[in-house]
Design an enzyme around this catalytic site. Sequence first.
Site: not given
Ligand code: PXP
Length: 241
Positions: A7, A10, A43, A45, A49, A70, A101, A151, A191
Site C-alpha cells: 500500500n 503514505h 485507497h 478517500r 487526503r 480500496e 481505517t 480481507e 492493517h
Molecule cells: N488493509 C486495509 C483495508 C487498509 O485500510 C489499510 C490501511 O490503509 C491496510 C490494509 C494497510 O494498513 P497499514 O498501512 O497499517 O499496513
Amino acid sequence: MPVLVVNVDHIATIRQARMGVEPDPVTGAHLAEMAGARGIIVHLREDRRHIQDRDVQLLRETLKTNLHFEMAATGEMQRIALKTKPYMVCLVPEKREELTTEGGLDCVGREKILSDFLTPFHESGVRSSLFIDADPRQIDAAARAGAEYVEIHTGHYADAAGHKERQQELEKIVSGIRHAQGLGLKVNLGHGLNYHNIFGFSKVSGIHEFSIGHSIISRAVFTGMAEAVKAMSDIIQNFVE
Ligand code: PXP
C-alpha cells in the site's frame, strides 16, 4: 505461498503535506514492484487526503503487477473504480475524522446492498473483497453478499497490549481464516502489520495476500523503498502456504 501487496498511500501523505509533486507514489509503486511486491494498493478517500485521482489513473496505466483499489461503498467511488477497472476492489468503512481505517466493514444486515454494489464489478471481471473483522457473523454476511475475498482486519492483533492479548487476537484471526475458507472465500490479511508482528502468521496456512503499507513506507524513509519491500517480501516467502 502468501504474497506481499504494498500500500503506497503514505508516500502520497508526505507529498500532500506540501501539496506538491514529490515524493510520487507512482514512482514508489514501481520501485516496490521491482523489489518483489506482487501488487500495489491505494485507497482513494473521499477527502483525497493522500492518494489523488491522477495517481490511480497513472498506476492503472503503468503497473506491471496488479492494482488493488480500496474504497468506500459510495456512488462516486463505484463510478471511478468501474472506469479504472483495477484487479480487485476492497470495500472499507470510511469516516472523515479517522486517522486510518479503524475497523472492519459492518456487513450484517447489509448483504443485499453490498451484493448490488458488487454486481457491476463481477460483471466487469473485477475481483471483490470486503475488509472485515474476524467475526464469524461478518464472515457469513460477506459470503452472502457474494464477495470472492475477505480481507481480515489485523489491527486489533497489531495493537494488542501484551503477549496474551496478542495470542487471543491471533487465534481469532486464525479461526476467522478457517471459517471463511469453509464458505469458499479467499482470505487476505491487513492493517498494522510490521516487520515484527508479521511472524505470528508464519505457520498459518491459507493466506492469499498480506496488505501492508505504513510499516514499509516508514522503513523506506531510512532504507529506501526497494530495501524495505525486499525485507518484507523475504520474510513472507518463508511462510507456509
Ligand atoms: N488493509 C486495509 C483495508 C487498509 O485500510 C489499510 C490501511 O490503509 C491496510 C490494509 C494497510 O494498513 P497499514 O498501512 O497499517 O499496513
